[in-house]
Design a protein around this motif. Structure first.
Motif, PDB file in Angstrom:
ATOM      1  N   ASP A 168       6.056   6.502  -7.542  1.00  0.00           N
ATOM      2  CA  ASP A 168       4.937   6.533  -6.596  1.00  0.00           C
ATOM      3  C   ASP A 168       3.707   5.817  -7.146  1.00  0.00           C
ATOM      4  O   ASP A 168       2.932   5.234  -6.382  1.00  0.00           O
ATOM      5  CB  ASP A 168       4.587   7.984  -6.243  1.00  0.00           C
ATOM      6  CG  ASP A 168       5.682   8.674  -5.437  1.00  0.00           C
ATOM      7  OD1 ASP A 168       6.462   7.959  -4.794  1.00  0.00           O
ATOM      8  OD2 ASP A 168       5.750   9.912  -5.469  1.00  0.00           O
ATOM      9  N   ARG A 169       3.516   5.866  -8.458  1.00  0.00           N
ATOM     10  CA  ARG A 169       2.349   5.224  -9.067  1.00  0.00           C
ATOM     11  C   ARG A 169       2.524   3.714  -9.224  1.00  0.00           C
ATOM     12  O   ARG A 169       1.567   2.955  -9.062  1.00  0.00           O
ATOM     13  CB  ARG A 169       2.062   5.834 -10.450  1.00  0.00           C
ATOM     14  CG  ARG A 169       1.471   7.208 -10.449  1.00  0.00           C
ATOM     15  CD  ARG A 169       0.906   7.559 -11.822  1.00  0.00           C
ATOM     16  NE  ARG A 169       1.902   7.439 -12.877  1.00  0.00           N
ATOM     17  CZ  ARG A 169       2.649   8.437 -13.300  1.00  0.00           C
ATOM     18  NH1 ARG A 169       2.509   9.642 -12.763  1.00  0.00           N
ATOM     19  NH2 ARG A 169       3.528   8.268 -14.273  1.00  0.00           N
ATOM     20  N   SER A 170       3.737   3.274  -9.563  1.00  0.00           N
ATOM     21  CA  SER A 170       3.915   1.891 -10.004  1.00  0.00           C
ATOM     22  C   SER A 170       4.477   0.961  -8.947  1.00  0.00           C
ATOM     23  O   SER A 170       4.423  -0.265  -9.112  1.00  0.00           O
ATOM     24  CB  SER A 170       4.829   1.855 -11.238  1.00  0.00           C
ATOM     25  OG  SER A 170       6.118   2.383 -10.937  1.00  0.00           O
ATOM     26  N   LEU A 171       5.027   1.503  -7.853  1.00  0.00           N
ATOM     27  CA  LEU A 171       5.665   0.666  -6.839  1.00  0.00           C
ATOM     28  C   LEU A 171       4.996   0.852  -5.487  1.00  0.00           C
ATOM     29  O   LEU A 171       4.242   1.794  -5.266  1.00  0.00           O
ATOM     30  CB  LEU A 171       7.158   1.004  -6.747  1.00  0.00           C
ATOM     31  CG  LEU A 171       7.972   0.772  -8.031  1.00  0.00           C
ATOM     32  CD1 LEU A 171       9.379   1.333  -7.878  1.00  0.00           C
ATOM     33  CD2 LEU A 171       8.015  -0.710  -8.395  1.00  0.00           C
ATOM     34  N   TRP A 172       5.299  -0.067  -4.589  1.00  0.00           N
ATOM     35  CA  TRP A 172       4.727  -0.030  -3.232  1.00  0.00           C
ATOM     36  C   TRP A 172       5.643   0.842  -2.370  1.00  0.00           C
ATOM     37  O   TRP A 172       6.566   0.366  -1.751  1.00  0.00           O
ATOM     38  CB  TRP A 172       4.613  -1.435  -2.680  1.00  0.00           C
ATOM     39  CG  TRP A 172       3.865  -1.527  -1.372  1.00  0.00           C
ATOM     40  CD1 TRP A 172       3.461  -0.508  -0.567  1.00  0.00           C
ATOM     41  CD2 TRP A 172       3.439  -2.733  -0.731  1.00  0.00           C
ATOM     42  NE1 TRP A 172       2.817  -0.981   0.543  1.00  0.00           N
ATOM     43  CE2 TRP A 172       2.778  -2.349   0.462  1.00  0.00           C
ATOM     44  CE3 TRP A 172       3.546  -4.078  -1.056  1.00  0.00           C
ATOM     45  CZ2 TRP A 172       2.245  -3.305   1.336  1.00  0.00           C
ATOM     46  CZ3 TRP A 172       3.014  -5.014  -0.183  1.00  0.00           C
ATOM     47  CH2 TRP A 172       2.365  -4.623   0.999  1.00  0.00           C
ATOM     48  N   VAL A 173       5.370   2.118  -2.353  1.00  0.00           N
ATOM     49  CA  VAL A 173       6.195   3.086  -1.617  1.00  0.00           C
ATOM     50  C   VAL A 173       5.731   3.132  -0.161  1.00  0.00           C
ATOM     51  O   VAL A 173       4.572   3.406   0.130  1.00  0.00           O
ATOM     52  CB  VAL A 173       6.097   4.484  -2.259  1.00  0.00           C
ATOM     53  CG1 VAL A 173       6.897   5.501  -1.446  1.00  0.00           C
ATOM     54  CG2 VAL A 173       6.592   4.443  -3.702  1.00  0.00           C
ATOM     55  N   MET A 174       6.662   2.867   0.738  1.00  0.00           N
ATOM     56  CA  MET A 174       6.354   2.890   2.167  1.00  0.00           C
ATOM     57  C   MET A 174       6.504   4.289   2.758  1.00  0.00           C
ATOM     58  O   MET A 174       5.706   4.703   3.585  1.00  0.00           O
ATOM     59  CB  MET A 174       7.279   1.911   2.914  1.00  0.00           C
ATOM     60  CG  MET A 174       7.161   0.476   2.436  1.00  0.00           C
ATOM     61  SD  MET A 174       5.477  -0.173   2.581  1.00  0.00           S
ATOM     62  CE  MET A 174       5.260  -0.175   4.361  1.00  0.00           C
TER      63      MET A 174
END
Length: 297
Positions: free
Chosen positions: A121-127
């Motif tokens: 959740d912190r490092s990626l672009w979570v849709m």
């Protein structure tokens, strides 16, 4: 239903001699062993009860316990917002505290899984999910160019290579899928999740966009998930307020209502108080946070 959210023995308003015998001689001592402050509710027919459990990272869990009619000779069943539930070890001499103890051990086993999900959740672009539950083991990641990666994390072994599914135009996802299959052996459990993903895909992973003007940014509280507090006289000067506390860790920077953060810190056993200041850990990154005990910061 007996609502004991603010749980003390006084939450049970009837005198003990007027309570059903099953509560007097069975449940009261057992609830006392767990702690009345943890009791959320107890059904009038004694078919179920629930406890509020806080794990070592400060996550709050509701443990629902369903009791058979011949309790404690038969084992209760339990449910909670976790990716999988533990199987109870039970005997006729077991008590409610044994259920809570086993559930706490189960939560310890899940800490690595939740740490992995937090890292994603912190490092990626979570849709989605935007506000994941503690049980959610899926994430949909934006890879750019209208391409998405649906990840399924193994809660039993969260550091292992996850299952995945690519969504998007075939011309974009086919080379990514080939790279995933070709490079799967390069997945390392001791590497950061986003680094592993970039290695397998041979693809630069986009970061989630941020708004440039902080004054125009809509920020929700990381605890209550609302931008504004309710309009309530009991909140005093905080009534209707927006988040006014931000974690100082630049890689976290989660925003909170001071009221919410203060209440959350008070529910954690590791919180320390010096004079009128509460000292504890950020619910998201575990870096130090501190708020005053009164309504003004």
């Amino acid at each position: 239903m007996i609502d004991a959210y603010h749980g003390t023995a006084a939450s049970v308003s009837l005198p003990f001699h007027l309570l059903p015998g099953r509560i007097c001689w069975c449940f009261v001592p057992q609830i006392e062993e767990v702690g009345w402050e943890h009791l959320l509710n107890l059904e009038d027919d004694l078919s179920s009860l629930s406890f509020r459990i806080v794990d070592k990272k400060g996550r709050t869990h509701t443990l629902e316990i369903t009791l058979p009619r011949n309790y404690p000779r038969s084992s209760p069943s339990i449910s909670a917002d976790v990716p999988y539930i533990c199987e109870l070890e039970w005997s006729k001499n077991s008590r409610l505290k044994d259920i809570v103890r086993q559930f706490n051990k189960h939560l310890e086993k899940l800490q690595e899984f939740w740490s992995t999900m937090d890292e994603i959740d912190r490092s990626l672009w979570v849709m989605d999910p935007k506000q994941p539950s503690n049980a959610a083991s899926h994430r949909r990641i934006n890879l750019g160019n209208e391409c998405y990666l649906l990840l399924s994390i193994d809660a039993h072994n969260s550091k292992s290579l996850p299952e995945c599914r690519f969504l998007g135009p075939n011309t974009v996802i086919e080379p990514l899928w080939r790279n995933w299959k070709k490079n799967g052996r390069h997945w390392k459990k001791d590497k950061r999740f986003d680094e592993n993903l970039a290695t397998l895909l041979e693809h630069t992973l986009p970061k989630a966009p941020t708004l440039g003007n902080k004054d125009e940014e809509t920020t929700d509280c990381g605890i209550c998930y609302a931008q504004y507090l309710p309009i309530d006289d009991e909140l005093g000067v905080n009534s209707g307020g927006s988040p006014d506390y931000t974690c100082e860790n630049s890689s976290c920077s989660k925003a909170f209502h001071t009221v919410c953060l203060r209440d959350w810190l008070r529910s954690i056993t590791t919180t320390r108080q010096s004079f009128d200041v509460l000292f504890g850990d950020c619910p998201y990154c575990s870096d130090p946070v501190a708020v005053k005990t009164n309504s003004c910061r």
